[in-house]
Design a protein around this motif. Structure first.
Motif, PDB file in Angstrom:
ATOM      1  N   PRO A 106       2.355   0.063  -8.214  1.00  0.00           N
ATOM      2  CA  PRO A 106       2.193   1.447  -8.681  1.00  0.00           C
ATOM      3  C   PRO A 106       1.616   1.520 -10.086  1.00  0.00           C
ATOM      4  CG  PRO A 106       4.315   1.166  -7.598  1.00  0.00           C
ATOM      5  CD  PRO A 106       3.716  -0.203  -7.714  1.00  0.00           C
ATOM      6  N   ASN A 107       0.826   2.543 -10.333  1.00  0.00           N
ATOM      7  CA  ASN A 107       0.178   2.718 -11.641  1.00  0.00           C
ATOM      8  C   ASN A 107       1.203   2.745 -12.763  1.00  0.00           C
ATOM      9  OD1 ASN A 107      -2.365   2.850 -10.449  1.00  0.00           O
ATOM     10  ND2 ASN A 107      -2.302   5.083 -10.256  1.00  0.00           N
ATOM     11  N   GLY A 108       0.828   2.098 -13.853  1.00  0.00           N
ATOM     12  CA  GLY A 108       1.665   2.093 -15.045  1.00  0.00           C
ATOM     13  C   GLY A 108       2.735   1.004 -15.067  1.00  0.00           C
ATOM     14  N   CYS A 126      -1.427  -9.588  -7.571  1.00  0.00           N
ATOM     15  CA  CYS A 126      -0.600  -8.418  -7.284  1.00  0.00           C
ATOM     16  C   CYS A 126      -1.515  -7.307  -6.778  1.00  0.00           C
ATOM     17  CB  CYS A 126       0.120  -7.953  -8.545  1.00  0.00           C
ATOM     18  SG  CYS A 126       1.378  -9.102  -9.121  1.00  0.00           S
ATOM     19  N   GLN A 127      -1.289  -6.823  -5.580  1.00  0.00           N
ATOM     20  CA  GLN A 127      -2.104  -5.756  -5.024  1.00  0.00           C
ATOM     21  C   GLN A 127      -1.214  -4.586  -4.615  1.00  0.00           C
ATOM     22  OE1 GLN A 127      -4.954  -6.957  -2.046  1.00  0.00           O
ATOM     23  NE2 GLN A 127      -5.131  -9.027  -2.893  1.00  0.00           N
ATOM     24  N   LYS A 135       3.806  -2.952 -15.030  1.00  0.00           N
ATOM     25  CA  LYS A 135       3.274  -4.272 -15.354  1.00  0.00           C
ATOM     26  C   LYS A 135       4.152  -5.357 -14.743  1.00  0.00           C
ATOM     27  CE  LYS A 135       1.890  -7.248 -19.197  1.00  0.00           C
ATOM     28  NZ  LYS A 135       1.850  -7.411 -20.685  1.00  0.00           N
ATOM     29  N   LYS A 163       0.853  -1.182   0.000  1.00  0.00           N
ATOM     30  CA  LYS A 163       0.000   0.000   0.000  1.00  0.00           C
ATOM     31  C   LYS A 163       0.894   1.239   0.000  1.00  0.00           C
ATOM     32  CE  LYS A 163      -3.961   2.022   2.461  1.00  0.00           C
ATOM     33  NZ  LYS A 163      -4.864   1.871   3.631  1.00  0.00           N
ATOM     34  N   ASN A 164       0.486   2.267  -0.743  1.00  0.00           N
ATOM     35  CA  ASN A 164       1.201   3.553  -0.833  1.00  0.00           C
ATOM     36  C   ASN A 164       2.583   3.426  -1.481  1.00  0.00           C
ATOM     37  OD1 ASN A 164      -0.975   4.801   0.438  1.00  0.00           O
ATOM     38  ND2 ASN A 164      -0.071   4.587   2.478  1.00  0.00           N
ATOM     39  N   LYS A 222       5.309   3.710  -4.561  1.00  0.00           N
ATOM     40  CA  LYS A 222       5.419   4.601  -5.717  1.00  0.00           C
ATOM     41  C   LYS A 222       6.841   4.578  -6.275  1.00  0.00           C
ATOM     42  CE  LYS A 222       6.338   8.948  -3.192  1.00  0.00           C
ATOM     43  NZ  LYS A 222       5.835  10.316  -2.920  1.00  0.00           N
ATOM     44  N   ASN A 223       6.915   4.988  -7.541  1.00  0.00           N
ATOM     45  CA  ASN A 223       8.199   5.155  -8.237  1.00  0.00           C
ATOM     46  C   ASN A 223       9.007   3.856  -8.300  1.00  0.00           C
ATOM     47  OD1 ASN A 223       7.607   7.906  -8.575  1.00  0.00           O
ATOM     48  ND2 ASN A 223       8.678   8.459  -6.686  1.00  0.00           N
TER      49      ASN A 223
END
Length: 351
Positions: free
Chosen positions: A344-346, A340-341, A348, A320-321, A323-324
């Motif tokens: 980060p967005n984008g 996979c939970q 794969k 959770k939370n 990024k990058n």
């Protein structure tokens, strides 16, 4: 004549090294401020540490040149305690620090009888090279509060424990340290090869081989909320471990993991999970949803490749939370799928 005098002086310097065969001689050498101490065939009494911390002058060289053994006692250890500044710790060919761990192993690890950790290290501006640790009762190297220290050509050899009941025999545990390098070393054990814990910055784990254990682990929130930053695990091999590599944060923990890089890591015959990134870790295993107060930022997975055995899992992510992240892996062979939970967005990742 000048050449002869120089040669004689050199011989005198070499002869002045203190050869140590027992604890009493070691204490005398330290009080005498000897700066070249050679440890040979010492039997350390039960319940005592081989004390390489008090009365050592900066610049001292300590050589392990024989077989170091330890009396049996159910206690926490450590068997060897090394502490100081500007020290040079050297393992000579043929030496062994022999924990004879079979005397403590009971198939229960920390849940069983008390077992001493092997080697506690708290150094600054120092080098540790060539040590051979065999059959540690519990943890191998506990690296705590170190600054500017290089560990090279270390061998943590606990392979006997695979059939004789060893557990919780981590190779290197690192905490509260800065600019520590562990390089060109080998670990065969029954727990984490590397267990990197809170309050660490600029840790380098390069060109090491991990066999038989629980993989390479970065563990946030274990013990305190201070962050783990700027960690580089590169050019390593993880062979026949149950886990390949993992970043895990304690469920309910606080802090930050930022800037962890795994680069050019080869996984071979991993039995359970190739790459694990989770934020809900407990000692009994992942539990519930990640709380998110100990996020993982700027994670790099680059050229991590290899195979997981059938019925294993290639990737597991539950955070959770986050990024990058950057992700480039080729881990194959596992047939058990896990979701996979929190990726980060984008990004794969094939789970």
């Amino acid at each position: 004549m000048k050449f002869t005098l120089y040669t004689l002086g050199l011989l005198v310097a070499v002869a002045s090294a203190a050869d140590i065969y027992n604890i009493e001689q070691l204490e005398a050498a330290k009080k005498a401020k000897d700066k070249n101490i050679v440890l040979k065939n010492i039997q350390v009494p039960a319940g005592q540490s081989l004390n390489l911390e008090t009365n050592l002058k900066p610049g001292t060289t300590i050589e392990f040149a024989g077989r170091i053994t330890f009396g049996f006692k159910t206690w926490d250890g450590p068997l060897v305690r090394i502490k100081g500044k500007n020290l040079n710790i050297v393992g000579k060919p043929g030496h062994v620090i022999d924990g004879e761990g079979h005397r403590w192993w009971d198939h229960k690890g920390q849940r069983g009888n008390r077992k001493p950790n092997a080697i506690y290290v708290q150094l600054e501006n120092s080098k540790v090279n060539g040590l051979y640790l065999k059959n540690a009762p519990a943890w191998g190297f506990s690296v705590n509060g170190c600054k500017n220290v290089d560990f090279t050509n270390i061998n943590v050899d606990n392979k006997d424990g695979h059939t004789k009941g060893a557990l919780n025999t981590d190779g290197f545990g690192v905490a509260a340290s800065r600019n520590v390098k562990i390089m060109n070393s080998r670990v065969n054990n029954q727990d984490d090869c590397l267990a990197l814990q809170s309050d660490c910055d600029h840790i380098y784990f390069d060109n090491n081989v991990c066999e038989g254990g629980h993989g390479i682990a970065v563990i946030g929130g274990y013990g305190n909320p201070k962050p783990i930053t700027n960690t580089f695990i590169r050019g390593c091999q993880v062979i026949k471990n149950n886990i390949g590599i993992r970043v895990k944060t304690m469920r309910g923990g606080k802090g930050l993991i930022k800037g962890v890089t795994f680069d050019n890591v080869v996984l071979k015959d991993i039995s359970e999970i190739g790459i694990v990134i989770i934020g809900n870790y407990l000692n009994s295993g992942p539990r519930g949803d990640p709380t998110g107060d100990l996020p993982i930022h700027n994670l790099v997975i680059n050229n991590v490749r290899g195979n997981v055995l059938k019925n294993g899992t290639n990737h597991q992510i539950w955070v959770k939370n986050a990024k990058n992240w950057k992700w480039n892996s080729n881990v194959v062979g596992g047939t058990k799928k896990m979701p996979c939970q929190g990726v980060p967005n984008g990004l794969k990742v094939e789970c």
